[in-house]
Scaffold this motif. Sequence first.
Motif, mmCIF file in Angstrom:
data_model
loop_
_atom_site.group_PDB
_atom_site.id
_atom_site.type_symbol
_atom_site.label_atom_id
_atom_site.label_comp_id
_atom_site.label_asym_id
_atom_site.label_seq_id
_atom_site.Cartn_x
_atom_site.Cartn_y
_atom_site.Cartn_z
ATOM 1 N N SER A 159 2.101 23.661 -20.157
ATOM 2 C CA SER A 159 1.437 22.534 -19.494
ATOM 3 C C SER A 159 1.514 22.648 -17.976
ATOM 4 O O SER A 159 0.946 21.835 -17.267
ATOM 5 C CB SER A 159 2.070 21.217 -19.929
ATOM 6 O OG SER A 159 3.412 21.154 -19.501
ATOM 7 N N THR A 166 7.533 11.071 -25.022
ATOM 8 C CA THR A 166 7.605 10.950 -23.574
ATOM 9 C C THR A 166 8.688 11.888 -23.055
ATOM 10 O O THR A 166 9.751 12.014 -23.661
ATOM 11 C CB THR A 166 7.916 9.515 -23.114
ATOM 12 O OG1 THR A 166 9.132 9.085 -23.711
ATOM 13 C CG2 THR A 166 6.800 8.560 -23.479
ATOM 14 N N VAL A 202 6.054 11.852 -18.261
ATOM 15 C CA VAL A 202 4.756 12.153 -18.855
ATOM 16 C C VAL A 202 4.771 11.842 -20.350
ATOM 17 O O VAL A 202 5.821 11.797 -20.974
ATOM 18 C CB VAL A 202 4.348 13.634 -18.657
ATOM 19 C CG1 VAL A 202 4.209 13.980 -17.187
ATOM 20 C CG2 VAL A 202 5.323 14.577 -19.338
ATOM 21 N N LYS A 203 3.573 11.620 -20.892
ATOM 22 C CA LYS A 203 3.399 11.429 -22.329
ATOM 23 C C LYS A 203 2.640 12.632 -22.873
ATOM 24 O O LYS A 203 1.622 13.037 -22.306
ATOM 25 C CB LYS A 203 2.608 10.147 -22.599
ATOM 26 C CG LYS A 203 2.383 9.885 -24.069
ATOM 27 C CD LYS A 203 1.623 8.595 -24.276
ATOM 28 C CE LYS A 203 1.361 8.378 -25.757
ATOM 29 N NZ LYS A 203 0.483 7.235 -25.973
ATOM 30 N N GLU A 205 0.098 14.551 -24.910
ATOM 31 C CA GLU A 205 -1.194 14.210 -25.511
ATOM 32 C C GLU A 205 -1.630 15.216 -26.566
ATOM 33 O O GLU A 205 -2.233 14.844 -27.563
ATOM 34 C CB GLU A 205 -2.279 14.094 -24.438
ATOM 35 C CG GLU A 205 -2.052 12.963 -23.459
ATOM 36 C CD GLU A 205 -2.080 11.586 -24.097
ATOM 37 O OE1 GLU A 205 -2.676 11.422 -25.191
ATOM 38 O OE2 GLU A 205 -1.486 10.663 -23.528
ATOM 39 N N SER A 234 -3.521 20.228 -17.565
ATOM 40 C CA SER A 234 -3.204 18.816 -17.327
ATOM 41 C C SER A 234 -3.689 17.909 -18.462
ATOM 42 O O SER A 234 -3.250 16.765 -18.561
ATOM 43 C CB SER A 234 -3.786 18.353 -15.998
ATOM 44 O OG SER A 234 -5.190 18.470 -16.024
ATOM 45 N N ALA A 235 -4.562 18.406 -19.340
ATOM 46 C CA ALA A 235 -5.026 17.614 -20.482
ATOM 47 C C ALA A 235 -3.962 17.528 -21.572
ATOM 48 O O ALA A 235 -4.083 16.729 -22.490
ATOM 49 C CB ALA A 235 -6.306 18.214 -21.052
ATOM 50 N N TYR A 254 -0.979 16.422 -21.162
ATOM 51 C CA TYR A 254 -0.093 15.287 -20.930
ATOM 52 C C TYR A 254 -0.773 14.241 -20.056
ATOM 53 O O TYR A 254 -1.747 14.523 -19.371
ATOM 54 C CB TYR A 254 1.222 15.730 -20.276
ATOM 55 C CG TYR A 254 1.039 16.364 -18.914
ATOM 56 C CD1 TYR A 254 1.035 15.590 -17.758
ATOM 57 C CD2 TYR A 254 0.855 17.739 -18.782
ATOM 58 C CE1 TYR A 254 0.861 16.160 -16.510
ATOM 59 C CE2 TYR A 254 0.675 18.316 -17.538
ATOM 60 C CZ TYR A 254 0.688 17.528 -16.406
ATOM 61 O OH TYR A 254 0.503 18.097 -15.172
ATOM 62 N N THR A 255 -0.227 13.024 -20.098
ATOM 63 C CA THR A 255 -0.660 11.939 -19.219
ATOM 64 C C THR A 255 0.514 11.581 -18.328
ATOM 65 O O THR A 255 1.619 11.358 -18.825
ATOM 66 C CB THR A 255 -1.070 10.701 -20.037
ATOM 67 O OG1 THR A 255 -2.106 11.059 -20.935
ATOM 68 C CG2 THR A 255 -1.532 9.570 -19.143
ATOM 69 N N LEU A 271 2.790 9.293 -16.532
ATOM 70 C CA LEU A 271 3.157 7.876 -16.619
ATOM 71 C C LEU A 271 3.732 7.367 -15.303
ATOM 72 O O LEU A 271 3.443 6.264 -14.885
ATOM 73 C CB LEU A 271 4.162 7.649 -17.752
ATOM 74 C CG LEU A 271 3.687 8.032 -19.154
ATOM 75 C CD1 LEU A 271 4.819 7.858 -20.165
ATOM 76 C CD2 LEU A 271 2.489 7.196 -19.558
#
Length: 86
Positions: A10, A46, A58-59, A61, A73-74, A76-77, A79
């Motif tokens: 990631s 998380t 981060v979460k 995904e 970058s897709a 994870y999101t 937070l």
Amino acid sequence: MRIDKFLKISRLIKRRSVAKEVTDKGRVQLNGKLAKSSSMVKVGDTIQIQFGNRIVKVKVEKLQESTKKEDASAMYTLLSDERISS
């Protein structure tokens, strides 16, 4: 997928050896608990990483075995990304 491999793919951390070292030093938490480099990551988890005076949360995904730089970058999101004062 192992957490050290996820961090590398990631591109949250550049090298897997560095990801393993950071995790084993207790600077990475998975769902609020200290993670080992062999901890398994699932979608929806998380991850909190301490980089010196920054804490990034981060979460997860999605999980992929490999990814291009643009698509990393897709996985994870973000937070939160906060600075901690010493």
